[in-house]
Design a protein around this motif. Structure first.
Motif, PDB file in Angstrom:
ATOM      1  N   LEU A 134       0.302   3.569   0.719  1.00 48.06           N
ATOM      2  CA  LEU A 134       1.256   4.024   1.729  1.00 48.06           C
ATOM      3  C   LEU A 134       2.264   4.992   1.118  1.00 48.06           C
ATOM      4  O   LEU A 134       2.625   6.007   1.740  1.00 48.06           O
ATOM      5  CB  LEU A 134       1.974   2.824   2.343  1.00 48.06           C
ATOM      6  CG  LEU A 134       2.912   3.123   3.516  1.00 48.06           C
ATOM      7  CD1 LEU A 134       2.135   3.631   4.712  1.00 48.06           C
ATOM      8  CD2 LEU A 134       3.701   1.875   3.892  1.00 48.06           C
ATOM      9  N   SER A 164      -2.476   4.297  15.227  1.00 53.08           N
ATOM     10  CA  SER A 164      -2.373   4.360  13.772  1.00 53.08           C
ATOM     11  C   SER A 164      -1.825   3.064  13.192  1.00 53.08           C
ATOM     12  O   SER A 164      -2.348   2.532  12.207  1.00 53.08           O
ATOM     13  CB  SER A 164      -1.478   5.535  13.376  1.00 53.08           C
ATOM     14  OG  SER A 164      -1.118   5.463  12.011  1.00 53.08           O
ATOM     15  N   SER A 166      -2.325   6.139   6.720  1.00 54.88           N
ATOM     16  CA  SER A 166      -0.928   5.922   6.320  1.00 54.88           C
ATOM     17  C   SER A 166      -0.074   7.173   6.438  1.00 54.88           C
ATOM     18  O   SER A 166       1.155   7.085   6.485  1.00 54.88           O
ATOM     19  CB  SER A 166      -0.878   5.408   4.872  1.00 54.88           C
ATOM     20  OG  SER A 166      -1.234   6.427   3.959  1.00 54.88           O
ATOM     21  N   SER A 216       2.204  -2.133  14.685  1.00 57.77           N
ATOM     22  CA  SER A 216       2.126  -2.801  13.387  1.00 57.77           C
ATOM     23  C   SER A 216       2.009  -4.303  13.546  1.00 57.77           C
ATOM     24  O   SER A 216       1.144  -4.954  12.954  1.00 57.77           O
ATOM     25  CB  SER A 216       3.358  -2.454  12.547  1.00 57.77           C
ATOM     26  OG  SER A 216       3.455  -1.071  12.322  1.00 57.77           O
ATOM     27  N   LEU A 245      -3.635   0.452  10.692  1.00 58.82           N
ATOM     28  CA  LEU A 245      -3.030   0.325   9.374  1.00 58.82           C
ATOM     29  C   LEU A 245      -2.822  -1.131   8.991  1.00 58.82           C
ATOM     30  O   LEU A 245      -3.040  -1.534   7.839  1.00 58.82           O
ATOM     31  CB  LEU A 245      -1.697   1.080   9.347  1.00 58.82           C
ATOM     32  CG  LEU A 245      -1.123   1.453   7.983  1.00 58.82           C
ATOM     33  CD1 LEU A 245      -2.035   2.425   7.269  1.00 58.82           C
ATOM     34  CD2 LEU A 245       0.258   2.053   8.156  1.00 58.82           C
ATOM     35  N   PHE A 262      -7.530   4.222   4.385  1.00 62.88           N
ATOM     36  CA  PHE A 262      -6.166   3.721   4.503  1.00 62.88           C
ATOM     37  C   PHE A 262      -5.160   4.819   4.186  1.00 62.88           C
ATOM     38  O   PHE A 262      -4.124   4.932   4.855  1.00 62.88           O
ATOM     39  CB  PHE A 262      -5.961   2.525   3.569  1.00 62.88           C
ATOM     40  CG  PHE A 262      -4.645   1.820   3.775  1.00 62.88           C
ATOM     41  CD1 PHE A 262      -4.513   0.850   4.746  1.00 62.88           C
ATOM     42  CD2 PHE A 262      -3.534   2.151   3.015  1.00 62.88           C
ATOM     43  CE1 PHE A 262      -3.298   0.211   4.949  1.00 62.88           C
ATOM     44  CE2 PHE A 262      -2.325   1.523   3.206  1.00 62.88           C
ATOM     45  CZ  PHE A 262      -2.206   0.541   4.180  1.00 62.88           C
TER      46      PHE A 262
END
Length: 732
Positions: free
Chosen positions: A69, A32, A139, A171, A36, A135
């Motif tokens: 987000l 994820s 999120s 991330s 992202l 997205f």
């Protein structure tokens, strides 16, 4: 972009359950996070050409991603607190399938008028249509996975913050992999397809996690810690501010860096990547994270004062030094703010509230820097403003509190001293460094004192440098940047960001070409030494002050293409510049993106096309691709000439054009003049140009002029297209 990333180790909490469950949830979180953060620079790169490759594109895109987000965190908070576990799982299963309707990723076609005026809202709309739904769904994963695990009987559910170890790593990996791996190797369409397959993998993993939660939800037990923890308004506001300041600072610092260099994904992801790394460190357990936080507290005043010196003194080289100063400040400020957030994080039962407030702070900080600041400030004042805010949040390193009167008295004295010294002395760098050193010595006891001293240094330094420099007669700002009209002794200049876009000598008679266009410059040599009638039908991409119009001849027809309507207003105002008004030939200005506008012109129309558009200090990449070259030569007559202005402090574009010319079998010559030639040439700047034509003889005298050389080339694989460009390899 705010993400509460707590990293307590399950082993330290006594977790002895099935490690396969931990591996499944961690792999889902990792996937994820990669999706992202890989999609953010990817989609911004998709839409960049439509909006003139302006630095503000990434700033607005960041706000969009932060806002989505926040919606994802809100959905996670409401669904986990208002719905039963199984109803929430069912709802999310349906939601996971919906993005199939808009995948693979792509950007809808737009017209030339999309980027005119203030296109921030048009950009937000384009991002919503192209990536909004996928997205949003991705999120929601991070807070939902934690909350799902809390609702099971698995021991890891006692403190699910450990999942963010995988999220943090993913991330950063997703963010840095784009400019280093995907952008240099994959076309845009291929990037969109790879992301789509990644989404499919995420959906499979999420369904597996949901199946585990469905089976084990009935035996869930209460969270052992913090069930009755109170989240006061003051505490939530503190979270909000601690999240807003570093988020806004990332947007502001990125705008500054991309304005000075180029709006490229590498400079987008560096500040954001450091921002995410601070989350990794701040929410990690162990002594190392505490050591980094304490060191950051000590070093932050030095870092933000170094930014003040570099910014006020307008130091722009060497590139490595400028990048280091700004990026270190971003890292230390984010580390201090996120460290304080980590110290105050609530129990797992309140985690969705924590992430929701934190995300809201990120949106507020980013929106202020990207959307509000360009409307209320006529310069990049949001950057020092966020640095001053960071100083107020600084926890300090000593417990002794001096008298408050000195918190105001000494910054006033510092500001007066710096201003006087800058206006009376010629050593501005030394003065600013001395002022910063004094600020450090007197500010270590109190955050308010540090903030006041930093503000005094910024204000007094800016005003002092301005008073000692060229007077400013107008300064305006919009989506495309800051424009300044300055008037010195006998000359008036237009500066866009940090780049000179032309000037005019203040004297009677027809204005003479100056700066990069003076008669001895490469473009001057081409226009005056090229084939007869080369200027009869000319298209110029990029207006500036309109200096090129001075080369027009009676009977010529010149068309200027300019994306920024404020540049058009300044160039047409005879109180500032008269090149357009006094041009010997007829001139027309078309507002909008040049490539989209040129598409509407008739084929085989122009005898000369000059690409002189600059975003930051570089020509926008979509104007220098295979498809762009094909477009230009469709619009040129058979013996027409195409000229590119490629002057840049940091990037060498000659080989890019050399490759394109080699592939299209065009003649390509480069002219680079470091100093003006001949007498009577005033206000001349060094410049680099490239000229292309179907045959060398179409270029006139310059093909045999020793001042022009055949263009350098690179490997065939480095030929730029609309789907592929790689500025990193061209950095000097």
């Amino acid at each position: 972009m705010p993400r509460g990333l707590a990293l307590a180790r399950p082993a330290e909490r006594g977790v002895t359950g099935d490690r396969r469950v931990v591996a499944l949830f961690s792999a889902t979180m990792l996937t994820s996070a990669i999706l992202l953060f890989a999609v953010q620079p990817m989609v911004a790169r998709f839409v960049l050409p439509t909006f003139g490759s302006a630095p503000q594109v990434w700033a607005v895109a960041l706000v969009f991603f932060q806002a989505v987000l926040l919606l994802g965190y809100l959905y996670a908070h409401v669904s986990s607190s208002r719905l039963g576990v199984r109803r929430a799982l069912t709802l999310h299963g349906v939601l996971l399938v919906l993005p199939v309707l808009v995948l693979p990723l792509g950007v809808p076609a737009t017209d030339a008028g999309t980027s005119a005026g203030n296109p921030a809202w048009a950009l937000l709309g384009l991002l919503t249509v192209s990536v909004g739904l996928p997205f949003f769904v991705v999120s929601t994963t991070a807070p939902l996975l934690q909350r799902w695990l809390v609702n099971t009987d698995h021991p890891a559910g006692r403190d699910p913050y450990f999942l963010y170890r995988a999220s943090n790593f993913g991330s950063v990996l997703g963010l840095v992999s784009y400019p280093l791996l995907f952008e240099p190797r994959l076309a845009l369409d291929d990037q969109g397809r790879w992301w789509t397959w990644g989404y499919v993998l995420l959906a499979v993993l999420l369904f597996a996690c949901a199946a585990f939660v469905w089976r084990n939800a009935g035996a869930a037990r209460p969270v052992e810690r913090g069930a009755d923890e109170q989240l006061t308004v003051r505490r939530r506001l503190t979270w909000l501010v601690l999240a807003a300041v570093p988020s806004g600072l990332v947007v502001a610092a990125t705008t500054v860096l991309t304005t000075d260099v180029a709006p490229i994904p590498l400079l987008w992801v560096l500040p954001l990547g450091l921002y995410l790394i601070t989350f990794m460190i701040a929410f990690s357990s162990g002594g190392r994270s505490r050591w980094v936080f304490r060191a950051s507290v000590w070093l932050m005043p030095l870092a933000i004062l170094a930014v003040a010196v570099v910014t006020v003194a307008e130091i722009r080289s060497p590139l490595w030094l400028i990048l280091t100063v700004h990026l270190v400040a971003v890292f230390l400020v984010a580390m201090v703010c996120h460290g304080r957030l980590a110290q105050d994080r609530p129990a797992p039962q309140k985690l969705t509230t924590f992430y929701l407030v934190e995300s809201a702070g990120g949106v507020l900080g980013g929106a202020f820097a990207a959307l509000l600041a360009p409307l209320v400030f006529n310069a990049l004042w949001e950057y020092p403003l966020f640095l001053v805010g960071a100083a107020l949040l600084w926890p300090g390193v000593r417990g002794v509190k001096p008298r408050r009167v000195w918190d105001l008295a000494w910054p006033v004295g510092l500001g007066v001293a710096v201003y006087v010294a800058l206006t009376e002395l010629s050593y501005e760098n030394a003065v600013l460094i001395a002022g910063a050193a004094v600020c450090v010595l007197f500010a270590l006891r109190r955050p308010a004192r540090l903030a006041a001293g930093l503000a005094a240094l910024f204000l007094a330094g800016t005003w002092g440098v301005a008073a000692a420099g060229t007077p400013v007669i107008e300064r305006e700002r919009n989506f495309f940047g800051v424009r300044t009209v300055e008037q010195g002794s006998g000359v008036r200049s237009l500066v866009h960001g940090t780049t000179l876009h032309g000037n005019q000598l203040l004297r009677t008679g027809l204005p003479q070409p100056t700066t990069y266009y003076h008669p001895a410059s490469p473009i001057g040599q081409l226009v005056t030494g090229g084939p007869r009638g080369i200027t009869r039908r000319t298209a110029v991409v990029g207006l500036g002050t309109g200096t090129m119009a001075a080369y027009s001849q009676p009977g010529d027809e010149w068309t200027f293409y300019e994306i920024d309507p404020e540049i058009v207003r300044v160039a047409r105002n005879p109180r500032y510049f008269t090149y357009l008004r006094d041009a010997p030939g007829a001139t027309e200005v078309v507002i909008g993106d040049a490539r989209l506008s040129l598409e509407e012109a008739r084929d085989r129309t122009f005898s000369l096309i000059v690409a002189d558009a600059f975003s930051s200090d570089a020509i926008p990449t979509h104007l220098i691709t295979r498809e762009a070259i094909d477009l230009y030569f469709r619009k040129l007559v058979d013996d027409g000439v195409l000229a590119f202005h490629i002057s840049n402090r940091y990037i060498d574009l000659e080989s890019v054009l050399g490759n394109l010319a080699r592939e299209a079998r065009l003649a390509c010559y480069a002219g680079d003049l470091d100093a003006p030639l001949g007498e009577g040439i005033e206000e001349a700047n060094a410049s680099a140009w490239v000229a292309l034509a179907r045959r060398p003889e179409d270029l006139g005298d310059i093909a045999g002029d020793g001042r022009w050389q055949r263009c350098e080339t690179g490997p065939d694989s480095h030929t730029w297209t609309d789907d592929y460009s790689n500025i990193i390899s061209l950095l000097r």
